[in-house]
Write a protein that holds these residues in place. Structure first.
Motif, PDB file in Angstrom:
ATOM      1  N   LYS A 141      -3.112   8.686  -3.264  1.00  0.00           N
ATOM      2  CA  LYS A 141      -4.536   8.360  -3.255  1.00  0.00           C
ATOM      3  C   LYS A 141      -5.398   9.520  -2.793  1.00  0.00           C
ATOM      4  N   GLU A 142      -4.866  10.350  -1.939  1.00  0.00           N
ATOM      5  CA  GLU A 142      -5.665  11.494  -1.458  1.00  0.00           C
ATOM      6  C   GLU A 142      -5.990  12.471  -2.583  1.00  0.00           C
ATOM      7  N   TYR A 144      -7.134  11.434  -5.413  1.00  0.00           N
ATOM      8  CA  TYR A 144      -8.185  10.783  -6.194  1.00  0.00           C
ATOM      9  C   TYR A 144      -9.376  10.338  -5.353  1.00  0.00           C
ATOM     10  N   VAL A 145      -9.160  10.163  -4.070  1.00  0.00           N
ATOM     11  CA  VAL A 145     -10.249   9.754  -3.184  1.00  0.00           C
ATOM     12  C   VAL A 145     -10.215  10.677  -1.965  1.00  0.00           C
ATOM     13  N   ARG A 146     -11.226  11.510  -1.843  1.00  0.00           N
ATOM     14  CA  ARG A 146     -11.276  12.413  -0.694  1.00  0.00           C
ATOM     15  C   ARG A 146     -12.728  12.768  -0.407  1.00  0.00           C
ATOM     16  N   PRO A 147     -13.033  13.072   0.844  1.00  0.00           N
ATOM     17  CA  PRO A 147     -14.412  13.424   1.201  1.00  0.00           C
ATOM     18  C   PRO A 147     -14.736  14.853   0.769  1.00  0.00           C
ATOM     19  N   GLU A 148     -15.985  15.211   0.910  1.00  0.00           N
ATOM     20  CA  GLU A 148     -16.427  16.579   0.684  1.00  0.00           C
ATOM     21  C   GLU A 148     -15.660  17.516   1.621  1.00  0.00           C
ATOM     22  N   ALA A 264     -17.021  15.744  -2.973  1.00  0.00           N
ATOM     23  CA  ALA A 264     -16.321  14.491  -2.703  1.00  0.00           C
ATOM     24  C   ALA A 264     -15.759  13.917  -4.006  1.00  0.00           C
ATOM     25  N   LEU A 265     -14.623  13.236  -3.901  1.00  0.00           N
ATOM     26  CA  LEU A 265     -13.949  12.657  -5.064  1.00  0.00           C
ATOM     27  C   LEU A 265     -13.706  11.190  -4.793  1.00  0.00           C
ATOM     28  N   ASP A 266     -14.074  10.345  -5.756  1.00  0.00           N
ATOM     29  CA  ASP A 266     -13.884   8.900  -5.590  1.00  0.00           C
ATOM     30  C   ASP A 266     -13.521   8.298  -6.942  1.00  0.00           C
ATOM     31  N   LYS A 268     -11.467   5.699  -9.178  1.00  0.00           N
ATOM     32  CA  LYS A 268     -10.796   4.407  -9.132  1.00  0.00           C
ATOM     33  C   LYS A 268      -9.545   4.446 -10.012  1.00  0.00           C
ATOM     34  N   ASP A 271     -10.056   4.835 -13.618  1.00  0.00           N
ATOM     35  CA  ASP A 271     -10.515   6.157 -14.028  1.00  0.00           C
ATOM     36  C   ASP A 271      -9.355   7.089 -14.346  1.00  0.00           C
TER      37      ASP A 271
END
Length: 343
Positions: A141-142, A144-148, A264-266, A268, A271
């Motif tokens: 998951k990191e 595909y979903v990570r902060p700036e 940042a990356l988010d 789903k 996606d």
């Protein structure tokens, strides 16, 4: 047979059929042009020929523009004569024993291995379930979903905020180092790294030329202080190469250079479902190919004499010898039919 593979057929001799199959390393191959009975012949030669049905099929496989070349009887005759002459050349090559020429055999082996790979992997694509895709997404998951995140290099001078005298001395030195950094080209990160290696007093990053790696702003604040995070945020708009002023924290003084930035990356699951499915399919192909190779080694009784192999001397001082034949084949990698896109 496709035009690109036809020359490789020269390596295969049509042997007389017998009750037992061919010995290992030998092959019985039908090199006739027409392998099925029937049809209306438009050209013929000894036990072979071209049929009207095949000709219609071959012309239908051409683009409409290319078909324009074969409208007259003479044009169609030239095409059929070309097919026939190629097949007659194949027969002549076999009659001369060229199917055993080392170059032809090596080319045929490569074609066979390529065809085997397509049959084993491409024509039987391993299925990937929705559950496998979802499980991979959770594990990675990191990705595909990570902060700036920002990447900084810094020169750090230790000077606790409570020690005014030490802070004053460190600030004077920091201002001089900042002036040196400003004189460097903004994108010359190596030069700034040398400055950090020579003067930084941060033991974790000094050996790395001051490199802080990619970190989220929140992590940067936890590790080095909120002042560093705020300074980094201010540098983002200017892009890599931007230089801060002297930044004071509880531990000391920093001179910061922005060397990288990741937004940042988010993403789903929906996606990236297709991308993950392709990656998992590639992994299954790789495993299936390795399993096939292992099975072939076991069934063939493959053995490696490491003692004998260790006695094979490789002399790097002698000149290159003339080639004694084609280079031996190598095992291809089971790459996917299409590249896997990155997020």
């Amino acid at each position: 047979m496709s035009p690109t593979l036809r020359p490789l057929a020269l390596a295969l001799l049509a042997l007389v059929g017998c009750e037992r199959g061919p010995a290992p390393g030998h092959a019985q191959v039908d090199l006739r042009h027409t392998r099925e009975e029937g049809g209306t012949p438009v050209a013929s030669w000894e036990a072979d020929g071209v049929t009207a049905e095949e000709l219609r099929l071959r012309l239908g496989e051409m683009s409409p523009a290319l078909r324009e070349r074969y409208q007259t009887l003479e044009q169609k005759r030239e095409y059929v004569e070309g097919l026939a002459r190629f097949e007659l050349l194949v027969r002549e090559a076999v009659a001369r024993g060229l199917q055993n020429d080392p170059e032809v055999v090596a080319s045929t082996k490569r074609a066979l291995v390529s065809r085997l790979m397509r049959q084993q992997l491409d024509e039987a694509q391993p299925p990937v379930s929705d559950a496998e895709v979802a499980a991979y997404y959770e594990r990675q998951k990191e990705d595909y979903v990570r902060p700036e995140q920002v990447r900084l290099s810094h020169v750090f001078l230790a000077a606790p905020r409570a020690d005014a005298a030490r802070v004053a001395a460190a600030r004077e030195k920091a201002e001089k180092l900042l002036a040196e950094a400003k004189a460097l080209p903004p994108k010359d990160f190596a030069a700034f790294g040398r400055l950090a290696r020579a003067h930084s007093e941060e033991p974790r990053t000094q050996p790395l030329d001051g490199d802080l790696r990619f970190r989220a702003l929140e992590v940067l604040a936890q590790d080095f202080g909120p002042e560093v995070a705020e300074a980094a945020r201010a540098l983002i708009a200017s892009g890599p190469g931007a230089l801060s002023g002297v930044v004071q924290t509880d531990a000391g003084l920093h001179v910061l250079r922005l060397t990288g930035y990741q937004s940042a990356l988010d993403l789903k699951l929906e996606d990236v479902r297709q991308q993950i499915s392709g990656r998992l399919s590639q992994e299954k192909r790789t495993r299936a190919w390795a399993e096939l190779l292992g099975d072939l080694e076991r069934r063939s009784g493959f053995a490696l004499d490491t003692a004998a192999l260790s006695r094979v001397h490789v002399d790097v001082s002698t000149p290159m010898l003339p080639a004694s034949g084609p280079a031996p084949g190598t095992i291809p990698s089971p790459f996917p039919a299409a590249p896997v896109e990155q997020p």
